[in-house]
Write a protein that holds these residues in place. Structure first.
Motif, short mmCIF file in Angstrom:
data_model
loop_
_atom_site.label_atom_id
_atom_site.label_comp_id
_atom_site.label_asym_id
_atom_site.label_seq_id
_atom_site.Cartn_x
_atom_site.Cartn_y
_atom_site.Cartn_z
N ASP A 1 7.07 13.10 11.04
CA ASP A 1 5.94 12.81 11.91
C ASP A 1 5.48 11.37 11.76
O ASP A 1 5.16 10.70 12.75
N ILE A 2 5.45 10.89 10.53
CA ILE A 2 5.01 9.52 10.27
C ILE A 2 6.00 8.52 10.86
O ILE A 2 5.62 7.55 11.52
N LEU A 3 7.29 8.77 10.64
CA LEU A 3 8.32 7.84 11.13
C LEU A 3 8.40 7.83 12.65
O LEU A 3 8.91 6.87 13.23
N GLU B 1 0.87 -1.18 0.00
CA GLU B 1 0.00 0.00 0.00
C GLU B 1 0.91 1.23 0.00
O GLU B 1 1.82 1.33 0.83
N VAL B 2 0.67 2.16 -0.93
CA VAL B 2 1.56 3.30 -1.10
C VAL B 2 0.82 4.60 -0.81
O VAL B 2 -0.25 4.85 -1.40
N LEU B 3 1.36 5.42 0.07
CA LEU B 3 0.83 6.75 0.34
C LEU B 3 1.61 7.75 -0.50
O LEU B 3 2.84 7.80 -0.45
N SER C 1 -2.92 3.88 -1.05
CA SER C 1 -3.72 4.02 0.17
C SER C 1 -4.33 5.41 0.28
O SER C 1 -5.35 5.60 0.96
N GLY C 2 -3.72 6.39 -0.39
CA GLY C 2 -4.26 7.74 -0.36
C GLY C 2 -3.31 8.73 -1.01
O GLY C 2 -2.14 8.41 -1.26
N VAL C 3 -3.84 9.92 -1.32
CA VAL C 3 -3.03 11.02 -1.86
C VAL C 3 -3.23 12.22 -0.95
O VAL C 3 -4.36 12.70 -0.79
N ALA C 4 -2.16 12.72 -0.34
CA ALA C 4 -2.23 13.86 0.57
C ALA C 4 -1.51 15.05 -0.05
O ALA C 4 -0.50 14.89 -0.75
N GLU D 1 -2.64 16.34 6.32
CA GLU D 1 -3.34 15.28 5.60
C GLU D 1 -2.49 14.02 5.54
O GLU D 1 -2.99 12.90 5.71
N ALA D 2 -1.21 14.19 5.26
CA ALA D 2 -0.31 13.04 5.12
C ALA D 2 -0.24 12.23 6.40
O ALA D 2 -0.33 11.00 6.40
N VAL D 3 -0.06 12.93 7.51
CA VAL D 3 0.05 12.23 8.80
C VAL D 3 -1.27 11.55 9.15
O VAL D 3 -1.28 10.39 9.61
N THR D 4 -2.38 12.24 8.93
CA THR D 4 -3.69 11.67 9.24
C THR D 4 -3.94 10.40 8.43
O THR D 4 -4.38 9.37 8.97
N GLN D 5 -3.65 10.46 7.13
CA GLN D 5 -3.87 9.29 6.28
C GLN D 5 -2.93 8.15 6.64
O GLN D 5 -3.32 6.98 6.63
N ALA D 6 -1.68 8.49 6.95
CA ALA D 6 -0.71 7.45 7.30
C ALA D 6 -1.12 6.70 8.56
O ALA D 6 -0.99 5.47 8.65
N LEU D 7 -1.62 7.43 9.55
CA LEU D 7 -2.01 6.79 10.80
C LEU D 7 -3.31 6.01 10.66
O LEU D 7 -3.52 5.02 11.36
#
Length: 266
Positions: free
Chosen positions: A208-210, A143-145, A169-172, A177-183
């Motif tokens: 933030d994601i890492l 799954e790729v963000l 998995s999503g486009v931010a 948006e990126a952090v929300t979608q990743a979590l």
């Protein structure tokens, strides 16, 4: 112009290749340092019958073929090197095939030039690239963000990802948006632009994601030299805008190759 002055413009891109080849900034940059040390110690042995970029990569290839890097990123003798994650990774795909793919798809060398660099004929390079691509087809799907604020580029990346058999998995378009979608749906890979829509940073979004979980990341930027200095923690995988589809495919395959190689077999 001195040899050093001729080589300086090509060093960021050699770091990009070395990091992609080894799957690590530390390991890749150590190989680049060893390459420069070898040139300084024996300048008369530097290839003078080709342009400086070719000579630089040729010297790097000689270092790569004759040394190994231990897990701390130091150059050492491969005969006595202990078993490490890095050596296990190298066993997953024929090293020469990955070199051929990265040299042509990421670094833009022709089959003829890549053949010079790895001591192979252009026909052999084509065969090696085909071998590497066949290995890519067997990779585990992910799954790729995508973190990208330019719609056309985001659509192009999404197409490339799906063509490789992966899911998006999503486009931010912003850091938040990126952090929300990743979590919400932990991706197996992140493709991140550096500058985002609200003037936030893709680098900060990735940090933030890492902080929450580990995931391989490929950064996309129009200014790669700024992230390939070797002077601080920098990306392992980097794609330059405007990019070729083959470059993105090679980077995705290499990032997932190293990520999956760290997962213990059942």
């Amino acid at each position: 112009m001195s040899l050093g002055q001729q080589l300086v413009p090509h060093l960021p891109f050699l770091r990009r290749y070395a990091r992609a080849l080894t799957g690590s900034q530390g390991h890749g940059d150590a190989y680049v340092r060893a390459t420069l040390e070898a040139i300084v110690e024996a300048p008369d042995q530097f290839p003078r019958d080709v342009d400086p970029r070719m000579g630089l990569y040729r010297t790097f290839q000689a270092i790569w073929a004759s040394t190994n890097i231990d897990i701390d990123g130091e150059v050492g003798n491969p005969v006595h090197a202990p078993e490490t994650i890095a050596s296990a990774r190298l066993a997953r795909v024929t090293p020469l095939s990955r070199q051929a793919l990265l040299l042509t798809a990421m670094e833009g060398f022709s089959p003829e030039d890549a053949g010079y660099l790895i001591d192979a004929s252009p026909e052999d390079v084509d065969s090696l690239v085909a071998e590497a691509l066949a290995e890519i087809e067997s990779q585990t799907r992910a799954e790729v963000l995508i973190i990208e604020d330019e719609p056309i580029i985001a659509m192009d990346l999404e197409t490339i990802v799906r063509d490789l058999g992966h899911d998006v998995s999503g486009v931010a378009v912003t850091r938040e948006e990126a952090v929300t979608q990743a979590l919400a749906q932990r991706p197996g890979l992140v493709l991140a632009d550096i500058q985002l829509a609200d003037d936030s940073s893709g680098i900060d979004a990735v940090k933030d994601i890492l902080a929450e979980f580990n995931v391989p990341v490929i950064f996309i930027t129009a200014f790669p030299e700024r992230l390939l200095t070797g002077e601080r923690p920098e990306p392992t995988f980097l794609i330059t805008k405007p990019f070729q589809r083959s470059t993105v495919k090679a980077a995705i395959a290499q990032a997932l190759f190293f990520d999956q190689a760290t997962v213990p077999a059942n």
